[in-house]
Each structure stands twice: as C-alpha cells, then as structure tokens.
Design an enzyme around this catalytic site. Structure first.
Site, mmCIF file in Angstrom:
data_model
loop_
_atom_site.group_PDB
_atom_site.id
_atom_site.type_symbol
_atom_site.label_atom_id
_atom_site.label_comp_id
_atom_site.label_asym_id
_atom_site.label_seq_id
_atom_site.Cartn_x
_atom_site.Cartn_y
_atom_site.Cartn_z
ATOM 1 N N CYS A 177 7.916 -4.242 -37.492
ATOM 2 C CA CYS A 177 6.892 -4.527 -38.316
ATOM 3 C C CYS A 177 6.097 -3.108 -39.750
ATOM 4 O O CYS A 177 5.096 -1.993 -38.696
ATOM 5 C CB CYS A 177 5.209 -5.233 -38.327
ATOM 6 S SG CYS A 177 3.270 -5.365 -38.502
ATOM 7 N N CYS B 290 2.534 -2.721 -38.508
ATOM 8 C CA CYS B 290 2.014 -2.318 -36.656
ATOM 9 C C CYS B 290 2.605 -0.876 -36.573
ATOM 10 O O CYS B 290 1.660 -0.484 -36.101
ATOM 11 C CB CYS B 290 3.321 -3.520 -35.952
ATOM 12 S SG CYS B 290 3.546 -4.682 -36.570
ATOM 13 N N CYS C 44 2.760 -12.320 -48.664
ATOM 14 C CA CYS C 44 3.969 -11.170 -49.136
ATOM 15 C C CYS C 44 3.623 -10.818 -50.623
ATOM 16 O O CYS C 44 3.056 -10.763 -51.531
ATOM 17 C CB CYS C 44 5.543 -11.984 -49.625
ATOM 18 S SG CYS C 44 6.686 -10.763 -51.190
ATOM 19 N N CYS D 155 5.351 -10.537 -53.946
ATOM 20 C CA CYS D 155 5.533 -11.898 -54.528
ATOM 21 C C CYS D 155 3.452 -12.164 -55.806
ATOM 22 O O CYS D 155 3.606 -12.821 -56.485
ATOM 23 C CB CYS D 155 5.632 -13.164 -53.540
ATOM 24 S SG CYS D 155 7.174 -13.174 -52.434
#
Length: 420
Positions: A176, A179, A298, A301
């Site tokens: 990630c 992360c 997203c 998106c």
C-alpha cells in the site's frame, strides 16, 4: 525370538537415525569445497543463501538458526554452509570471501545478489528467502523500533486486552502506497510518545491474518484504530503526519462526522450505470458502448468522473450514437472478474455485447472523439530490450564479474557504452 526382536529394533533405530541424517543433509548443503561445484550449484539453483564461516564453533548460534531456516524454506530456496577453514579454504580465497567468523551472501539466478542484511533470526531468514529482492519487513527496520509489531490475530487480541496505556493500532499492507508514506511518520510519533502511549502495527496482508481484516472490519489501508483499556474508542481520521498523530494521542477526540459522498449511480447524469443483472442485456442491444470500470475510493476515477459525465452530455446534445456506461467494480465483482479488472479506472469498448478492445481515454474531448469514430488504438511501442538480455555472442560484464573474467582471459576487447 528375542534375538530377532533385538535385530529388528536395531534396524528400526538405525533406519530412523539414517533418515534423520539424510534429511539434515538435504536441508543444508555442506559438501561443496571446490569452486567448480560451487559455480555448478549457482547455475542450477535460482535462490541461494550461502553461509561462509571461518569457525563452525564460533558461528554455532548462527549455524543453528541457518539450519532451522533451511528446513522451513526447503523447496523454495537453497541454503549452503561452507567452512573456509577446512577443505574449502582455497575456494573461499578465489571468491574473495573473508568471514570473521561468518558472512552470509545471497545469489539469485546464478549471480551474486547481495550480502544478507537482515536480523539473524529464524523468521527474518525465512522471510528473506521467500522474497530476497523485496523491501525489508517493517518489523525488521531499525527506524521502527518504537512501534510494537504484532504478528497475528491471537497476539493482537491479547495485546489490546493487556495494554494499559492509550493505544493506536495501524492495520497495513506492505504494498500500500499510503502505508509506505505513513510508516516513517508513525515510527517517529511512536518514538516521541514512548513514555505516554503505545503505537502498534499489524500486517494484515499475510494469509494468516485474513481473519483480522474480517474481525476488525478493515476495508482499506491504512486503518488506524484507537483503544483505551482494551476498548475501541475511535477510528483515527486525522492527517497522516507525525505531529497530527502525536496531538491526537495526547488529546484524543471523536473525529468530526464525515458527510457521506452520494453514490455515483444516484447522481443525475447521462452515464448509464450497470449492475451484474443489467450488464449483459444492455450491452447486447447496443452497437457502441464504452464501459468505465471504477472504484468509489479511487483518486483517478474521481478525476475522470466529471469528464465522463461531460462527454455523455455532449454525445446526447450532438446526437452521437452509442452510450457511456459505468460499473462499480467493488460492488459488481462478478462482472469485474469476468473481464479481469485489475486496476481503476479500466475502460473497455463493446459492440453488440462483444468486447472489442481497451481504450485509454480520460478527458471529455478524447472520449467524444473516440465515440464519433471508435477505432482500436494503435499498439504501444514495444519497450526496447536491454542489450545484455539479447541472445548474442557478446559477453556482458558487470561490477561483480568484471575483474575475475578479465583475469581468466589472455586477450579481451571491452566496449564501454551507455544505452542511447
């Protein structure tokens, strides 16, 4: 009869002892003393960790861990123990290895990869051999020593129950991106708060921790949960910075209620939103359909949505044939799986229910122009293959083999070049 029993017992014990001896030999290769055999091993094995030692006695603790790791990763990698004080002394000199009293070197696909730089523990060695080119696990990073790293679900439940200090737990996945950017900030905050609170972390991407994601309702990464006296109080929603985390831990408050963003399918626009049940009937009837597979969270998106809506409105105004459709791939997983949707957004073009090709259009003008003349885009220019990867008679040298190769040859022409 008694004699037969004694003989039978002896055979059983001997067989067991022999098998144990064979198994231990199979786990760690200790027979290599010649450079030719060593090179042959590297040609036939793709993932090799070698422990060179100048004294088995002084290296006893490391060798013990090394052999235990070999048992665990059997079939996934090869572990080799070489005693440079014995018959392999000449080979160690040729390899320019000077263990004091030991050094571990990793070889991948026949070439030297790197010196082993992880902790000398069973779990570290096993993790390394399972992914020798990957990032160092967070729990092994010296910069994260003040973060309490929790290995599994059972340990997590006990940790939450017994911790008396204010506690924050970061649920993360190594791949990630968010992360990765949070980790150094989180670790710095943990160091500053070491006498006031506990900052912990657990990798929920591990197969054995799948139950953690379900039990604690982890749907995205990273997720940070705050506990007091074993009780969940809040989900941290603040900035992912050291100072923001410290301020929260010193004055934990209920995060402000977020205004829920309406689902895209509930917003009035000209985009046709499809579900698992409506997907096939709609695209079968239409001669020209562009479908955007998306995920609500997203970022790419979200940026494309207004462009897609604008293009759908222009098509309606100008009477351009075809429809623009959208599928929430996180909800309609059967459709997403059918078309192997791996990233978002993914845009695919259909004609009378038949998938024609993928399209890389994001802006309204590009989308409209494509729908006016839906032609398959040209194939991308193939990536140029590195010269060293081409099958030729030229020998490509690198930093590791340059000097040794030249020493073995009487005459060599070397071309120094840069890819251009």
């Amino acid at each position: 009869m008694k004699v037969l029993q004694v003989v039978f017992l002896f055979l059983v014990l001997f067989t067991s002892h022999y098998k144990a001896k064979v198994n231990s030999k199979n786990a760690v290769i200790e027979s290599i003393v010649d450079i030719k055999d060593f090179k042959k091993l590297l040609r036939t094995k793709t993932n090799v960790l070698v422990c060179f030692t100048s004294s088995i006695k002084q290296s006893n603790q490391l060798v013990k861990v090394f052999k235990e790791a070999a048992e665990v990763i059997k079939g996934h990698g090869t572990m080799v123990l070489i005693d440079c004080s014995g018959e392999a002394k000449k080979m160690c000199k040729k390899l320019k290895v000077a263990p004091d009293p030991y050094i571990l070197k990793h070889y991948k696909d026949g070439d030297f990869n790197k010196d082993y730089d992880r902790k000398e523990t069973l779990s570290s060695m096993v993790n390394f051999m399972r992914d020798p080119t990957g990032d160092i696990p967070w729990e092994e990073d010296s910069r994260a020593n003040y973060v309490a790293h929790i290995p599994d679900a059972g340990s997590l439940a006990k940790f939450i129950k017994r911790e008396s200090k204010p506690l924050m737990i970061m649920f993360y996945a190594p791949w990630c991106g968010f992360c990765k950017s949070l980790k150094p900030e989180y670790a710095s905050a943990a160091e500053e708060l070491q006498n006031e609170a506990v900052l912990a972390a657990i990798d929920v991407n591990r197969p054995e921790n799948a139950v953690v994601r379900t039990h604690y309702n982890i749907t995205g990464f990273p997720t940070l949960l705050y506990y007091e006296q074993g009780e969940l109080k809040f989900q941290y929603e603040g900035d992912n910075t050291k100072n923001a985390i410290i301020n929260f831990m010193r004055n934990p408050q209920t995060p402000p209620v977020k205004i829920k963003e309406p689902e895209w399918s509930d917003v009035d626009n000209e985009v046709v939103h499809l579900t698992s049940s409506s997907f096939v009937p709609v695209i079968k009837e239409e001669s020209s359909v562009l479908v955007m597979f998306y995920a609500p969270w997203c970022g790419h998106c979200k940026r494309m949505k207004p462009e897609y809506e604008k293009a759908a409105a222009v098509m309606k105004e100008e009477g351009i044939p075809g429809i623009l459709a959208a599928v929430d791939a996180t909800k309609e997983q059967s459709v997403a799986s059918q078309y192997s949707i791996k990233g978002y957004p993914t845009v695919k073009y259909f004609a009378y229910g038949e998938l024609k090709f993928d399209v890389n259009v994001r802006e309204a003008s590009q989308i409209v122009n494509f729908m006016k003349n839906p032609v398959e885009p040209p194939m991308p220019t193939p990536v140029e293959v590195s010269w060293s990867d081409e099958k030729t008679n030229v020998i490509h040298l690198n930093e590791e083999n340059f000097k040794t190769f030249l020493k073995k040859k009487k005459h060599v022409i070397v071309m120094f070049y840069a890819p251009c």
